[in-house]
Design an enzyme around this catalytic site. Structure first.
Site, PDB file in Angstrom:
ATOM      1  N   ASP A 270       0.866  -1.178   0.000  1.00 17.39           N
ATOM      2  CA  ASP A 270       0.000   0.000   0.000  1.00 17.39           C
ATOM      3  C   ASP A 270       0.905   1.232   0.000  1.00 17.39           C
ATOM      4  OD1 ASP A 270      -2.237   1.522   0.010  1.00 17.39           O
ATOM      5  OD2 ASP A 270      -2.822   1.087   2.073  1.00 17.39           O
TER       6      ASP A 270
ATOM      7  N   ASP B 252      -3.108   7.405  -3.444  1.00 16.93           N
ATOM      8  CA  ASP B 252      -4.448   7.964  -3.651  1.00 16.93           C
ATOM      9  C   ASP B 252      -4.789   8.952  -2.546  1.00 16.93           C
ATOM     10  OD1 ASP B 252      -4.267   5.591  -2.075  1.00 16.93           O
ATOM     11  OD2 ASP B 252      -6.442   5.456  -2.009  1.00 16.93           O
TER      12      ASP B 252
ATOM     13  N   CYS C 184     -14.448 -23.279  19.032  1.00 17.16           N
ATOM     14  CA  CYS C 184     -13.655 -23.403  17.809  1.00 17.16           C
ATOM     15  C   CYS C 184     -12.760 -24.627  17.931  1.00 17.16           C
ATOM     16  CB  CYS C 184     -12.825 -22.127  17.611  1.00 17.16           C
ATOM     17  SG  CYS C 184     -11.622 -22.195  16.264  1.00 17.16           S
TER      18      CYS C 184
ATOM     19  N   CYS D 173      -9.774 -24.869  16.011  1.00 22.22           N
ATOM     20  CA  CYS D 173      -8.466 -24.589  15.419  1.00 22.22           C
ATOM     21  C   CYS D 173      -7.383 -25.108  16.381  1.00 22.22           C
ATOM     22  CB  CYS D 173      -8.306 -23.091  15.149  1.00 22.22           C
ATOM     23  SG  CYS D 173      -7.965 -22.084  16.625  1.00 22.22           S
TER      24      CYS D 173
ATOM     25  N   CYS E 197      -7.269 -23.346  19.810  1.00 20.27           N
ATOM     26  CA  CYS E 197      -8.412 -23.604  20.708  1.00 20.27           C
ATOM     27  C   CYS E 197      -8.448 -25.042  21.197  1.00 20.27           C
ATOM     28  CB  CYS E 197      -9.711 -23.244  19.987  1.00 20.27           C
ATOM     29  SG  CYS E 197      -9.831 -21.482  19.594  1.00 20.27           S
TER      30      CYS E 197
END
Length: 539
Positions: free
Chosen positions: A86, A122, A274, A276, A279
């Site tokens: 960016d 921008d 969760c 994952c 977790c």
């Protein structure tokens, strides 16, 4: 550069080819700040990421990093995957200060860094002044022309031309059109952060949809700053292809745990909802006992896991034609999301309709009254307004039953009655089913999607949606003169165990009977129906 593989409305699965690999969209590029490395790029890669975004201005403004720019950004952050840079417009807005770099300098600096995707400098258009925002749009366009003339054309960098305009939709449309006219490969949509911070999802969704409908469709649309998984599906249904965000890290610093239905505070979690690796390995109490740095890293990892899991669910929904069903589930997570969903469909439903698939392999699922504004419903309503009906003797209005098997039995029941009465003249009877979802379903169209494939709750028959009544009224006003006789068959003699079991009451059809009994014949017995039709054709 960008190949579109699957579509479901404005949502699409695509492959963006870059110098360091292919990213499948929709996807997210996590923000990586080399000065504050919470999770390394290679650790992110193990979680499921195959691209990230970092800031060329931060590198430019950090002397020790800037000295290494000639090595390239991939060497600088020790990552061999896809990198987008960016330009610093967000930092200028966030810290309310002028950047110590020009568009020319940041473009030439990115040519040194050699990212996969580079971004021009921008102008962030966060203002209540239309005039000021328009100047920002025009300056961004001018810088786009400058950047394309400055770039090294054979560098392999895909250049991003941001779309600006902020809250002014006419300027978003103008910016999308102007930037599309230039030879960019990629279009980010800027100035979304202020609205996201105030939970103004309606404004963000509208900016996305206006940008997407106004730009070249063959280029990816990147929605800057969107990082919460509960908003992904709606943003993608509105046309976003790629997101970027540091939310995974920012939320973790405040002990905030992401889910696809909202955010939880770590101290209020009894057990992790969760599966994952984080977790599964730890319990909430164990994380709370850790040092702040350890805890932040682990929550950030979880936040990325749930982020990429949600993107997988969305891509699967697109492949199976179920993006709107997923959106309907997710928007229930927050009132502002639900408001945005209903607003977008109500305002843009007709503009979205041409992008919907003609047929799908899955059923249309009704969730709430917002479903009545979905593009598939709008398509049917537009068909009903523009019919070319052949002149027929009889319009036979019959109810639609809410259970598919029951409705199929009733259709066979009606057809059997008609076959017993008439053979050669059968084509002179137009059967139309009165539906709580679609208003009117003509017999000739009932085998098309979504008329043949839809599910809705039984009580919808008693709620009488005003939209459905309006469709029926429009149909009757437009076409009643094309029929010499109108018969409303309210089948009291059609009995089925399911009618008794589920206590089905067809109040919608009863309302139609009340509205049109003065202009038609109301019958509730199949013997009476036979007698009436026989008399019509004898005469």
């Amino acid at each position: 550069m960008f190949e579109i593989i699957e579509k479901d409305g404005l949502a699409r699965i695509g492959k963006l080819k870059t110098a360091h690999g292919i990213i499948e969209t929709p996807n997210l590029l996590p923000v990586y700040n080399p000065n504050i490395p919470l999770i390394t790029p290679n650790e992110m890669k193990k979680i499921g990421m195959n691209g990230l975004i970092t800031n060329a201005y931060i590198i430019y403004n950090t002397p020790e990093l800037r000295e290494q720019a000639t090595k390239g950004v991939h060497s600088l952050i020790s990552y061999d995957g896809i990198i987008m840079t960016d330009s610093g417009a967000y930092q200028s807005w966030m810290y309310r200060e002028e950047l110590e770099v020009s568009n020319q300098e940041i473009v030439e600096f990115q040519d040194l860094l050699k990212p996969d995707i580079g971004t021009i400098l921008d102008i962030f258009t966060d203002t209540d002044s239309h005039e000021e925002a328009e100047k920002g749009v025009e300056t961004t366009h001018g810088r786009g022309i400058e950047a394309l003339n400055l770039r090294q054309k054979d560098s392999g960098i895909l250049w991003a031309g941001p779309i600006q305009g902020g809250q002014f939709l006419d300027l978003v449309e103008k910016s999308a059109r102007l930037m599309s006219e230039l030879e960019f490969d990629y279009h980010p949509l800027g100035t979304l952060a202020p609205s996201l911070m105030s939970y103004n999802y309606k404004q963000v969704a509208e900016q996305i949809i206006v940008a997407r409908l106004s730009m070249i469709q063959s280029r990816p649309l990147h929605a800057f700053s969107i990082g919460h998984p509960m908003f992904f599906s709606l943003a993608i249904a509105c046309g976003a292809d790629i997101f970027d965000s540091s939310a995974y890290a920012l939320f973790a610093k405040n002990d905030r745990y992401l889910t696809n239905m909202g955010t939880l505070r770590l101290e209020k979690i009894h057990e992790f909802p969760c599966s994952c690796p984080i977790c599964l390995k730890y319990k909430p109490k164990e994380l709370l006992k850790m040092t702040l740095k350890e805890r932040q890293c682990l929550i950030a990892e979880h936040n990325l896991y749930v982020t990429f899991q949600e993107l997988k669910s969305i891509r699967q929904a697109i492949r199976t034609g179920r993006i709107w069903e997923l959106v309907q589930t997710r928007v229930s997570a927050h009132p502002a999301l639900l408001e945005a969903f209903r607003y977008i469909l109500k305002k843009y439903g007709e503009r979205l309709e041409p992008y919907e698939l003609a047929s799908k392999s899955t059923a249309f699922f009704y969730a709430d009254t917002g479903s009545l504004d979905r593009p598939e419903i709008r398509r049917h309503q537009m068909k009903m307004q523009n019919l070319s009906l052949n002149a027929r003797s009889v319009l036979l209005l019959v109810p639609e039953y809410p259970l598919n098997d029951l409705n199929l039995k009733f259709k066979r029941y009606v057809n059997k009655i008609l076959e017993e009465i008439i053979e050669k003249e059968r084509h002179l009877v137009q059967v139309a089913h009165v539906s709580p979802l679609f208003g009117i379903i003509l017999e000739d169209l009932q085998g098309t999607y979504p008329l043949i494939q839809n599910e809705y709750p039984l009580d919808l028959c008693n709620q009488i949606p005003s939209r459905s009544l309006q469709v029926i009224e429009n149909f009757m006003n437009s076409y009643r003169n094309q029929f010499s006789h109108i018969i409303l068959y309210d089948p009291k003699d059609f009995q089925d165990p399911d009618i008794i079991k589920y206590n089905i009451k067809l109040q919608l059809f009863q309302q139609v009977v009340k509205n049109y009994e003065s202009s038609g014949t109301v019958l509730d017995n199949h013997e009476h129906l036979k007698i009436k039709i026989e008399r019509i054709f004898k005469n």
